[in-house]
Design an enzyme around this catalytic site. Structure first.
Site, mmCIF file in Angstrom:
data_model
loop_
_atom_site.group_PDB
_atom_site.id
_atom_site.type_symbol
_atom_site.label_atom_id
_atom_site.label_comp_id
_atom_site.label_asym_id
_atom_site.label_seq_id
_atom_site.Cartn_x
_atom_site.Cartn_y
_atom_site.Cartn_z
ATOM 1 N NE ARG A 183 -4.099 -19.054 50.486
ATOM 2 C CZ ARG A 183 -3.240 -18.135 51.407
ATOM 3 N NH1 ARG A 183 -1.809 -18.376 51.819
ATOM 4 N NH2 ARG A 183 -3.833 -16.914 51.572
ATOM 5 N N GLY B 166 4.657 -14.591 52.132
ATOM 6 C CA GLY B 166 4.438 -14.437 53.688
ATOM 7 C C GLY B 166 5.385 -15.648 54.453
ATOM 8 C CG ASP B 167 3.746 -17.575 57.385
ATOM 9 O OD1 ASP B 167 3.075 -17.491 56.397
ATOM 10 O OD2 ASP B 167 3.067 -18.278 58.411
ATOM 11 N N GLY B 168 4.858 -18.793 54.843
ATOM 12 C CA GLY B 168 4.910 -20.045 53.928
ATOM 13 C C GLY B 168 5.914 -19.746 52.834
ATOM 14 C CG ASP C 145 -2.957 -11.948 58.198
ATOM 15 O OD1 ASP C 145 -3.759 -11.077 57.552
ATOM 16 O OD2 ASP C 145 -2.992 -13.155 58.344
ATOM 17 N N GLY D 205 -6.729 -11.769 59.746
ATOM 18 C CA GLY D 205 -5.870 -11.778 60.707
ATOM 19 C C GLY D 205 -6.062 -13.328 61.320
ATOM 20 C CD GLU E 223 -8.545 -14.369 58.052
ATOM 21 O OE1 GLU E 223 -7.334 -13.886 57.927
ATOM 22 O OE2 GLU E 223 -9.458 -15.136 57.298
ATOM 23 C CB ILE F 295 -9.248 -4.412 53.075
ATOM 24 C CG1 ILE F 295 -10.614 -3.992 53.985
ATOM 25 C CG2 ILE F 295 -7.836 -4.215 53.706
ATOM 26 C CD1 ILE F 295 -10.542 -4.016 55.332
HETATM 27 N N1 LIG Z 1 6.951 -25.199 54.597
HETATM 28 C C1 LIG Z 1 7.208 -24.987 53.612
HETATM 29 N N2 LIG Z 1 7.858 -25.509 52.694
HETATM 30 C C2 LIG Z 1 8.263 -25.036 51.520
HETATM 31 N N3 LIG Z 1 6.938 -24.193 50.650
HETATM 32 C C3 LIG Z 1 6.132 -24.024 51.638
HETATM 33 C C4 LIG Z 1 5.972 -24.251 53.075
HETATM 34 N N4 LIG Z 1 4.914 -23.571 53.379
HETATM 35 C C5 LIG Z 1 4.440 -22.756 52.309
HETATM 36 N N5 LIG Z 1 4.998 -23.154 51.203
HETATM 37 C C6 LIG Z 1 4.608 -22.544 49.833
HETATM 38 O O1 LIG Z 1 4.758 -21.204 49.842
HETATM 39 C C7 LIG Z 1 3.761 -20.782 49.223
HETATM 40 C C8 LIG Z 1 2.718 -19.720 49.848
HETATM 41 O O2 LIG Z 1 2.482 -19.998 51.245
HETATM 42 P P1 LIG Z 1 1.308 -19.870 51.973
HETATM 43 O O3 LIG Z 1 1.325 -20.166 53.247
HETATM 44 O O4 LIG Z 1 0.010 -20.090 51.083
HETATM 45 O O5 LIG Z 1 0.948 -18.161 52.082
HETATM 46 P P2 LIG Z 1 2.145 -17.140 52.774
HETATM 47 O O6 LIG Z 1 3.496 -17.219 52.034
HETATM 48 O O7 LIG Z 1 1.537 -15.682 52.368
HETATM 49 O O8 LIG Z 1 1.946 -17.448 53.997
HETATM 50 C C9 LIG Z 1 2.835 -21.833 48.737
HETATM 51 O O9 LIG Z 1 3.239 -22.045 47.463
HETATM 52 C C10 LIG Z 1 3.411 -22.987 49.404
HETATM 53 O O10 LIG Z 1 3.425 -24.297 48.877
HETATM 54 O O1 LIG Z 2 -8.857 -17.168 50.841
HETATM 55 P P1 LIG Z 2 -7.609 -17.091 50.785
HETATM 56 O O2 LIG Z 2 -6.932 -16.447 49.474
HETATM 57 O O3 LIG Z 2 -6.778 -18.454 50.766
HETATM 58 O O4 LIG Z 2 -6.734 -16.261 51.693
HETATM 59 C C1 LIG Z 2 -7.173 -16.053 52.888
HETATM 60 C C2 LIG Z 2 -5.929 -15.788 54.249
HETATM 61 O O5 LIG Z 2 -4.948 -14.994 53.323
HETATM 62 C C3 LIG Z 2 -4.568 -13.919 54.146
HETATM 63 O O6 LIG Z 2 -5.168 -12.741 53.729
HETATM 64 C C4 LIG Z 2 -3.090 -13.798 54.238
HETATM 65 O O7 LIG Z 2 -2.630 -14.844 54.633
HETATM 66 P P2 LIG Z 2 -1.109 -15.264 53.982
HETATM 67 O O8 LIG Z 2 -0.183 -14.060 54.325
HETATM 68 O O9 LIG Z 2 -0.732 -16.631 54.348
HETATM 69 O O10 LIG Z 2 -1.037 -15.370 52.529
HETATM 70 C C5 LIG Z 2 -5.202 -14.355 55.638
HETATM 71 O O11 LIG Z 2 -5.490 -13.049 56.475
HETATM 72 C C6 LIG Z 2 -6.407 -14.828 55.166
HETATM 73 O O12 LIG Z 2 -6.706 -15.825 56.313
HETATM 74 MG MG LIG Z 3 1.173 -17.174 55.825
#
Ligand SMILES: Nc1ncnc2c1ncn2[C@@H]1O[C@H](COP(=O)(O)OP(=O)(O)O)[C@@H](O)[C@H]1O
Ligand SMILES: O=P(O)(O)OC[C@H]1O[C@](O)(COP(=O)(O)O)[C@@H](O)[C@@H]1O
Ligand SMILES: [Mg+2]
Length: 498
Positions: free
Chosen positions: A164, A189-191, A220, A264, A319, A378
């Protein structure tokens, strides 16, 4: 840092209210790009398949249910191989990165990207980026071949590692340029998809012939537009083991209560589907549906009722459920993770303690509560058979798009068809359980749990100010909430999704 340059969405309007939310193409900003016949034409596996190539004008509707006189609505470009490609096999240098939390199926997607690039398009230069976005500029790359990834789908996690935070657009694009990468496959994911969008914009600003493509990953199931995310089926299936254990434990002892926490953060899909699948769950708590503990219509009253009726009960809690209630009683130091996601309190532990305290103080019932937290167990398992097939289709679809020169897109299943979706559609909202929707109504009728809907709020929704004025009641607890459970499902202006 990267510039704030943002390309405009490509929206095409057609007759009858038809709208195509198209994805960018390399030729939008690089003129006179040469094209080549798709090598799949000579591939014995595919050349015998009639109409294997997708017509350039094929699109997929976002909504399949339409009214007779209504507009045709939003469509996405259909995924699949095109007659012409914009890369010669030997010129492709692909990179794969996995970011964010783990999810069953990550290794399957990596495997299929490597193998399909090779078997379908003859691409043999594929790099793995080590440890998420920061791996682009802080780590060495990993060479990936069909041989090196052959067995990885049998393992959970991601062989590339993940992280992350650490998204630095400029450094990432510098690394892409320095390494001569021209196809970037970003699984997350979304980030992650927001990060992918920033990379795409910077690549385009620099005028590079580099495809930036996303593969949506979320255990999720919180990514919008797509039917469901890979790994979700596996997660729901694995959750059954924890729910079964909670059921066996609670059933074996007088006044037994089994509490199971599932993942979730903002979307309660795993909890909802695991509950619907199991039929042993008496109460499912999700982030989208606020609940309360005490008083008429509250959780404690329902637990007491269930214990009297059947001698045991099972509660599933996502969660992200009840975080407002939890933070009233627990103070936390760390508020966000490295990606900026809100760090959640452990609702499972909290609710278990609150139930124990309540029955110790306010009831003659001697309860016996067992709390099970299988969340990381899981998330860490390999994907099941159906997710494996889904991962394969996703990987192949995203490759076809990249070879055809599309960029700035996420590949995803929409109404059972693979599509290319512009990044902004994936990142602008989150997919959440709609508690006025039929699926949540099915869950309520299967568990018979209270809706926890405040009568006042429902009335507000239903007849707005008219009934609100009559009630004149600002009390938090709403004794009548249960009796209107079914009614709310039929409120016409309550955005019931069909
Ligand atoms: N708004 C954003 N702009 C650019 N990079 C982002 C943004 N949000 C998240 N990221 C990057 O995307 C990666 C994953 O985001 P994270 O929220 O941890 O997981 P997920 O993609 O599963 O939602 C991280 O390396 C984070 O720095
Ligand atoms: O403890 P960690 O590894 O940061 O992840 C916990 C989070 O990751 C998830 O499994 C998945 O989240 P993302 O899709 O943002 O990676 C969430 O359900 C949970 O809150
Ligand atoms: Mg996410």
């Amino acid at each position: 840092m990267a510039s704030a340059f943002n390309s405009k969405p490509k929206i095409v309007n057609g007759p009858g209210g038809y709208v195509l939310e198209d994805v960018p193409h390399l030729s939008d900003y690089i003129p006179d790009l040469p094209t080549y016949p798709n090598p799949l034409k000579n591939n014995p596996a595919y050349s015998v398949v009639k109409q294997y190539f997708v017509h350039d004008d094929d699109t997929v509707p976002q909504k399949v249910v339409v009214h007779k006189d209504g507009p045709r609505g939003i469509h996405f470009r259909r995924a699949g191989p095109r007659q012409k490609v914009y890369f010669q096999s030997d010129d492709v240098k692909a990179a794969i990165v996995t970011c964010g939390g783990l999810c069953p199926g990550l290794n399957t997607v990596i495997r299929e990207l490597v193998c399909s690039l090779n078997y379908m398009y003859g691409v043999n230069k594929v790099l793995g980026i080590d440890g998420g976005y920061r791996g682009f500029y802080a780590r060495n790359t990993i060479t990936l071949t069909p041989k090196s990834v052959n067995d990885i789908h049998k393992r959970g996690g991601t062989i590339l590692g993940t992280s992350r935070g650490g998204h630095d657009t400029t450094k990432i694009v510098d690394s892409i340029q320095d390494r001569g990468i021209n196809q970037v496959y970003i699984i997350g994911g979304d980030g992650t998809q927001k990060g992918a969008s920033a990379i795409y914009e910077e690549v385009r600003r620099r005028g590079l012939k580099v495809v930036v493509a996303g593969i949506p990953k979320t255990i999720d199931n919180d990514i919008p537009v797509i039917d469901k995310s890979f790994g979700f089926d596996t997660a729901v299936e694995e959750a059954q083991r924890a729910i079964n254990a909670a059921h066996v434990e609670s059933e074996s002892i007088e006044n037994g209560i089994g509490v199971v926490k599932l993942m979730g953060r903002n979307s309660g899909y795993i909890a909802m589907y695991a509950t619907l699948a199991s039929r042993d769950v008496d109460c499912c708590l999700i982030p989208e549906s606020p609940f309360y503990l005490e008083g008429p219509g509250g959780l404690f009253q329902y637990i007491e009722k269930k214990l009297k009726e059947q001698g045991h009960m099972v509660i599933v809690v996502a969660e992200g459920a009840g975080q407002d209630l939890v933070s009233e009683s627990i103070q936390s130091m760390q508020k966000q993770d490295a990606s900026g996601n809100k760090l959640l309190q452990d609702v499972g532990l909290w609710i278990s303690q609150r139930i124990k305290d309540h029955f110790a103080k306010h009831s003659t019932m001697n309860i016996n509560l067992k709390y099970i937290d299988p969340t990381y167990m899981i998330r860490a398992i390999p994907s099941n058979a159906s997710d494996n097939v889904y991962c394969t289709l996703l990987a192949q679809s995203v490759i076809h798009g990249a070879m055809a020169g599309y960029t700035g897109y996420t590949s995803g299943l929409v109404n059972g068809r693979q599509t290319y979706i512009p990044f902004y559609r994936i990142t602008e909202t989150q997919h959440k359980v709609v508690i006025t929707d039929r699926m949540w109504a099915r869950l309520l009728s299967s568990t018979t749990q209270p809706t926890f809907w405040c009568a006042k709020d429902v009335i507000e929704d239903k007849r707005e100010e008219e009934l609100f004025d009559q009630s004149g009641d600002d009390d938090e607890q709403c004794p009548d909430a249960n009796s209107i459970a079914n009614e709310i499902i039929h409120i016409p202006n309550n955005s019931v999704k069909v």
